[in-house]
Design a protein around this motif. Structure first.
Motif, mmCIF file in Angstrom:
data_model
loop_
_atom_site.group_PDB
_atom_site.id
_atom_site.type_symbol
_atom_site.label_atom_id
_atom_site.label_comp_id
_atom_site.label_asym_id
_atom_site.label_seq_id
_atom_site.Cartn_x
_atom_site.Cartn_y
_atom_site.Cartn_z
ATOM 1 N N ARG A 280 0.864 -1.185 0.000
ATOM 2 C CA ARG A 280 0.000 0.000 0.000
ATOM 3 C C ARG A 280 0.896 1.229 0.000
ATOM 4 O O ARG A 280 1.836 1.306 0.809
ATOM 5 C CB ARG A 280 -0.857 0.087 1.269
ATOM 6 C CG ARG A 280 -1.379 -1.221 1.848
ATOM 7 C CD ARG A 280 -2.282 -1.912 0.956
ATOM 8 N NE ARG A 280 -3.087 -2.959 1.567
ATOM 9 C CZ ARG A 280 -3.748 -3.860 0.836
ATOM 10 N NH1 ARG A 280 -3.668 -3.855 -0.482
ATOM 11 N NH2 ARG A 280 -4.494 -4.764 1.423
ATOM 12 N N CYS B 74 0.231 9.830 -6.299
ATOM 13 C CA CYS B 74 -0.455 8.667 -6.872
ATOM 14 C C CYS B 74 0.145 8.306 -8.224
ATOM 15 O O CYS B 74 0.326 7.130 -8.540
ATOM 16 C CB CYS B 74 -1.949 8.943 -7.056
ATOM 17 S SG CYS B 74 -2.816 9.237 -5.517
ATOM 18 N N THR C 169 -3.070 0.259 -4.239
ATOM 19 C CA THR C 169 -3.825 0.828 -3.118
ATOM 20 C C THR C 169 -3.081 2.071 -2.635
ATOM 21 O O THR C 169 -1.865 2.033 -2.469
ATOM 22 C CB THR C 169 -3.921 -0.151 -1.929
ATOM 23 O OG1 THR C 169 -4.758 -1.254 -2.266
ATOM 24 C CG2 THR C 169 -4.517 0.530 -0.690
ATOM 25 N N PHE C 170 -3.827 3.151 -2.451
ATOM 26 C CA PHE C 170 -3.249 4.358 -1.872
ATOM 27 C C PHE C 170 -3.923 4.610 -0.526
ATOM 28 O O PHE C 170 -5.150 4.549 -0.415
ATOM 29 C CB PHE C 170 -3.469 5.555 -2.791
ATOM 30 C CG PHE C 170 -2.827 5.376 -4.145
ATOM 31 C CD1 PHE C 170 -1.449 5.239 -4.260
ATOM 32 C CD2 PHE C 170 -3.601 5.304 -5.297
ATOM 33 C CE1 PHE C 170 -0.837 5.050 -5.502
ATOM 34 C CE2 PHE C 170 -3.011 5.113 -6.540
ATOM 35 C CZ PHE C 170 -1.624 4.981 -6.645
ATOM 36 N N LEU D 232 -4.564 7.370 2.208
ATOM 37 C CA LEU D 232 -4.501 8.787 2.572
ATOM 38 C C LEU D 232 -4.552 8.869 4.083
ATOM 39 O O LEU D 232 -5.594 8.617 4.700
ATOM 40 C CB LEU D 232 -5.725 9.514 2.025
ATOM 41 C CG LEU D 232 -5.655 10.230 0.684
ATOM 42 C CD1 LEU D 232 -6.937 11.025 0.483
ATOM 43 C CD2 LEU D 232 -4.438 11.132 0.564
ATOM 44 N N ILE E 151 -10.688 12.317 -3.207
ATOM 45 C CA ILE E 151 -10.933 10.875 -3.358
ATOM 46 C C ILE E 151 -11.465 10.582 -4.758
ATOM 47 O O ILE E 151 -11.006 9.664 -5.444
ATOM 48 C CB ILE E 151 -11.943 10.389 -2.283
ATOM 49 C CG1 ILE E 151 -11.356 10.556 -0.884
ATOM 50 C CG2 ILE E 151 -12.360 8.937 -2.544
ATOM 51 C CD1 ILE E 151 -12.402 10.575 0.227
ATOM 52 N N MET F 42 -8.766 10.744 -7.304
ATOM 53 C CA MET F 42 -7.876 9.572 -7.220
ATOM 54 C C MET F 42 -8.512 8.375 -7.923
ATOM 55 O O MET F 42 -7.858 7.650 -8.679
ATOM 56 C CB MET F 42 -7.583 9.223 -5.749
ATOM 57 C CG MET F 42 -6.656 10.222 -5.051
ATOM 58 S SD MET F 42 -6.611 9.983 -3.252
ATOM 59 C CE MET F 42 -5.579 8.520 -3.126
ATOM 60 N N LYS F 43 -9.805 8.175 -7.669
ATOM 61 C CA LYS F 43 -10.488 7.028 -8.266
ATOM 62 C C LYS F 43 -10.678 7.214 -9.775
ATOM 63 O O LYS F 43 -10.637 6.247 -10.528
ATOM 64 C CB LYS F 43 -11.861 6.824 -7.602
ATOM 65 C CG LYS F 43 -11.798 6.414 -6.145
ATOM 66 C CD LYS F 43 -11.185 5.036 -5.934
ATOM 67 C CE LYS F 43 -12.120 3.925 -6.334
ATOM 68 N NZ LYS F 43 -11.632 2.594 -5.862
ATOM 69 N N CYS G 278 -7.466 1.113 -8.777
ATOM 70 C CA CYS G 278 -6.815 1.169 -7.451
ATOM 71 C C CYS G 278 -7.841 1.325 -6.333
ATOM 72 O O CYS G 278 -8.913 1.900 -6.527
ATOM 73 C CB CYS G 278 -5.863 2.356 -7.381
ATOM 74 S SG CYS G 278 -4.449 2.173 -8.472
ATOM 75 N N VAL H 209 -8.724 3.024 -2.643
ATOM 76 C CA VAL H 209 -8.353 4.167 -1.804
ATOM 77 C C VAL H 209 -8.730 3.848 -0.356
ATOM 78 O O VAL H 209 -9.864 3.479 -0.057
ATOM 79 C CB VAL H 209 -9.051 5.470 -2.261
ATOM 80 C CG1 VAL H 209 -8.858 6.583 -1.247
ATOM 81 C CG2 VAL H 209 -8.523 5.898 -3.633
ATOM 82 N N THR H 210 -7.743 3.946 0.506
ATOM 83 C CA THR H 210 -7.936 3.714 1.934
ATOM 84 C C THR H 210 -7.785 5.049 2.651
ATOM 85 O O THR H 210 -6.855 5.799 2.359
ATOM 86 C CB THR H 210 -6.868 2.739 2.470
ATOM 87 O OG1 THR H 210 -6.922 1.532 1.715
ATOM 88 C CG2 THR H 210 -7.084 2.424 3.941
ATOM 89 N N ALA I 129 -14.108 6.012 -1.732
ATOM 90 C CA ALA I 129 -13.185 5.385 -0.775
ATOM 91 C C ALA I 129 -13.625 3.953 -0.492
ATOM 92 O O ALA I 129 -14.818 3.676 -0.341
ATOM 93 C CB ALA I 129 -13.129 6.189 0.524
#
Ligand code: 5AD
Ligand code: FES
Length: 358
Positions: A56, A95, A105-106, A108, A125, A128-129, A135, A137-138, A157
């Motif tokens: 991650r 990213c 997996t990223f 934040l 978020i 990012m998606k 990927c 997102v955590t 997320a």
């Protein structure tokens, strides 16, 4: 009382023990017991994940925090911290670099920083998606309202990390100011589950005033919550906190607990944490060999890493650490494990009937 090997066998079969049995297992175990447990945990991890380690990319995007936890280096009262915030563009460029390096997996992570509104966070978020649809997102941004958690989830997320820190009320009160409560924390964890996040929780091993009874309660709390991810690491002092003089947690006990957790929730995602890598030069390797199956290399810009110091001597904060991904890949290879570029989602047990199939 049965001997510890019998307790370990029972733990493996039943996935849990009673409070008294956990205390007995934790109290004065021998090196042999630890090796017996570690071997079982490693085999269990191998059955589910083969020699694969998920990775991650950790993006520490703000070190502002409204809280004042007594153990944490970026607590509000620490005026010696050089505070920073990353912009949306800076986060997205982390990213971009991370995707090229093979992260799917990223994470934040940040202090509880109210400067980012829910709209702003949802925008980050969403971007990012949108940029990296394959990927996960955590989020790891602390306690928020149900509505906020829902907004982040709707923005895309997938997962949320929120350690409970200690499952004992009295102990919780010794680690935190009165503004924070175990009840509120548990409510957040329940909200996150209800909304549909994959949820991670965990605690520090050897935090000030922690007893074996508390650890037994942590284990039972985790079993009951049944989280998809479990993060534990040794407590490490930070010189600018009220706990500066408290002793650090035990490396061996942390490994022992990773193994217990692996036997309790065999398909859980369990990281070999940065704190484990800080307390011992081979900590993360030993964590994997004790049953962990995730590593979380730092993806934050090198210029801010030193500023996100939850505890002293945190690794991967110097210029030489620009490429944690490569470093960890080599470290894992040396112990016979392989880092893979996959989202690494939690797989429910009944889908795993053929062990090692994915
Ligand atoms: N030592 C070890 N872990 C710490 N954390 C915070 N401060 C410390 C410390 N001094 C952990 C907490 C928190 C996570 C982000 O880092 O468990 O949930
Ligand atoms: Fe960061 Fe090795 S993992 S320098």
């Amino acid at each position: 009382m049965p001997n510890r090997k019998t307790l370990i066998d029972t733990l493996e079969i039943q996935g849990t023990l009673s409070r008294e049995e956990f205390i007995c297992l934790l109290n004065g175990y021998s090196k042999e017991d630890a090796e017996y447990l570690s071997r079982k945990a490693r085999n269990t991890a191998f059955q589910y994940f083969d020699n694969k380690v998920y990775t991650r990319g950790l993006i520490e995007f703000t070190n502002y925090c409204k809280n004042d936890c007594y153990y944490c280096g970026i607590r509000r009262s620490n005026t010696n911290v050089n505070r920073y915030r990353l912009t949306k563009d800076e986060i997205l460029s982390c990213c971009k670099q991370g995707y090229r390096l093979g992260f799917r997996t990223f994470v934040l992570q940040g202090g509880e920083d109210l400067r980012y509104s829910d709209e702003e966070l949802a925008g980050i978020i969403f971007a990012m998606k949108e940029g990296y649809p394959d990927c996960a997102v955590t989020l790891s941004i602390g306690e928020r309202s149900y509505e906020s958690y829902l907004a982040y989830h709707r923005a895309g997320a997938d997962r949320y990390l929120l350690r409970h820190e200690t499952a004992n009320e009295g102990h919780y009160g010794k680690l935190h100011p009165e503004s924070l409560s175990l009840q509120a924390r548990k409510q957040c964890l329940r909200d996150l589950k209800t909304i549909g996040y994959q949820v991670g929780t965990g605690f520090m091993v050897g935090s000030p005033y922690q007893t074996l009874e508390h650890i037994a309660e942590d284990l039972l709390f985790i079993k009951d919550l049944s989280p998809e991810m479990i993060g534990i690491g040794p407590y490490l002092p930070h010189h600018d906190t009220p706990f500066a003089d408290k002793p650090q947690g035990s490396f061996e006990l942390t490994l022992f607990l990773i193994s217990i957790l692996r036997l309790m929730i065999p398909n859980a995602l369990i990281p070999a944490t940065t704190a484990l890598g800080t307390i011992h030069p081979m900590g993360r390797e030993q964590g994997i060999l004790s049953g962990a199956n995730v590593v979380m290399p730092n993806l934050s810009p090198v210029s801010v890493r030193k500023k996100y110091e939850l505890y002293d001597n945190k690794i991967c904060t110097g210029d030489e650490a620009a490429e944690c991904r490569v470093c960890l890949q080599n470290r894992m290879k040396k112990i016979g494990y392989e880092i893979i570029a996959a989202r690494g989602d939690f797989q429910p047990l009944d889908m795993n009937i053929t062990a090692g199939a994915y």
